[in-house]
Design an enzyme around this catalytic site. Structure first.
Site, mmCIF file in Angstrom:
data_model
loop_
_atom_site.group_PDB
_atom_site.id
_atom_site.type_symbol
_atom_site.label_atom_id
_atom_site.label_comp_id
_atom_site.label_asym_id
_atom_site.label_seq_id
_atom_site.Cartn_x
_atom_site.Cartn_y
_atom_site.Cartn_z
ATOM 1 N N ASP A 65 127.736 21.808 -18.518
ATOM 2 C CA ASP A 65 127.788 22.016 -17.243
ATOM 3 C C ASP A 65 127.012 23.830 -16.600
ATOM 4 O O ASP A 65 127.775 24.609 -17.408
ATOM 5 C CB ASP A 65 129.412 21.992 -16.671
ATOM 6 C CG ASP A 65 129.048 21.786 -14.899
ATOM 7 O OD1 ASP A 65 128.340 21.675 -14.144
ATOM 8 O OD2 ASP A 65 130.289 21.644 -14.309
ATOM 9 N N HIS A 101 116.167 24.067 -3.442
ATOM 10 C CA HIS A 101 115.766 23.246 -4.883
ATOM 11 C C HIS A 101 114.882 22.812 -5.723
ATOM 12 O O HIS A 101 114.872 22.367 -6.307
ATOM 13 C CB HIS A 101 116.044 22.469 -3.881
ATOM 14 C CG HIS A 101 117.388 21.642 -3.466
ATOM 15 N ND1 HIS A 101 118.432 21.247 -4.149
ATOM 16 C CD2 HIS A 101 118.252 21.766 -1.731
ATOM 17 C CE1 HIS A 101 119.821 20.798 -3.343
ATOM 18 N NE2 HIS A 101 119.682 21.155 -2.202
ATOM 19 N N ASP A 145 115.797 22.741 -9.084
ATOM 20 C CA ASP A 145 114.821 21.683 -10.135
ATOM 21 C C ASP A 145 114.051 22.702 -11.098
ATOM 22 O O ASP A 145 114.227 21.544 -12.356
ATOM 23 C CB ASP A 145 113.605 20.244 -9.295
ATOM 24 C CG ASP A 145 114.804 19.848 -7.864
ATOM 25 O OD1 ASP A 145 115.683 19.855 -8.459
ATOM 26 O OD2 ASP A 145 114.301 18.905 -7.327
ATOM 27 N N GLU A 156 123.934 18.889 -12.444
ATOM 28 C CA GLU A 156 123.645 19.809 -13.504
ATOM 29 C C GLU A 156 124.157 19.440 -14.563
ATOM 30 O O GLU A 156 124.451 20.419 -15.440
ATOM 31 C CB GLU A 156 123.839 21.469 -13.227
ATOM 32 C CG GLU A 156 125.449 21.366 -12.724
ATOM 33 C CD GLU A 156 125.959 21.143 -10.727
ATOM 34 O OE1 GLU A 156 127.231 21.507 -10.446
ATOM 35 O OE2 GLU A 156 125.487 20.480 -10.637
#
Length: 211
Positions: free
Chosen positions: A99, A112, A116, A142
């Site tokens: 994570d 974002h 990405d 993620e």
């Protein structure tokens, strides 16, 4: 029947153009008809083969898209269950949940597209330490999952530490995000235990939250 009719019409027209008379050209006409039909069948067969090949390529492409996360190139969740089932009887399987720490803050601060880009770099970094028969899965958002055959916990710990170092070294190609860290939860499955992937994922997830 349609092919035969077309063949007859074409053959008759050709014979007329070549000067053959109807009273002495029945055999030639029949041969020409058969030839025309044969050519038509061959052309139809080639066309059908081409269409079939395109359909198979499209089917393979759609299947691949259904199995692969398009952003990172990692596998989707559906691939994890079949991988685990096919390897568990051979030897223990290392199940590693990953994570990315504080990823929401990256999206909130840099929007974002930056997030990405970092996910793409994270997936690329994780692959650097993987073997050809290991499986990388984008578990969601993620979170990533890595499955690999592993003989003992010492090797599992060593490989996970290598993944952690690789992730700590990555940088944003655009220079916006300074870097990322990640938390890991790892567990080594036991062959013959009768437990499926969800059981070991639960243990890896608990270890992840402790991390």
């Amino acid at each position: 029947m349609l092919l035969w009719a077309v063949g007859a019409i074409v053959s008759t027209a050709l014979l007329s153009m070549l000067g053959f008379r109807s009273d002495n050209s029945l055999a030639v006409l029949h041969t020409a008809e058969c030839l025309a039909v044969l050519v038509a069948i061959v052309l139809f067969g080639l066309r059908f083969s081409d269409i079939s090949a395109r359909a198979r390529r499209t089917q393979r492409h759609l299947f691949r898209e259904s199995q692969i996360d398009l952003l990172t190139g990692a596998s989707r969740r559906s691939a994890a269950t079949s991988y685990f089932a096919s390897h568990l009887d051979e030897m223990p399987v290392g199940t590693v949940m990953i994570d990315v720490d504080h990823f929401k803050a990256i999206n909130d601060r840099y929007v974002h597209p930056a997030g990405d880009r970092m996910l793409v770099e994270i997936a690329r970094s994780l692959r650097q330490g993987m073997r050809i028969d290991d499986l990388l899965v984008r578990w969601g958002g993620e979170e990533f999952l890595i499955l690999f055959a592993c003989p003992n916990e010492g090797i599992l710990e060593s490989r996970v530490e290598g993944m952690r170092r690789h992730l700590a070294a990555i940088r944003d190609p655009e220079g916006e995000v300074g870097g990322v860290t990640a938390s890991f939860g790892a567990v080594l499955s036991k062959p013959g235990s009768g437990r499926d992937l969800s059981f070991w994922l639960g243990h890896a997830d608990m270890a992840l939250y402790r991390a």
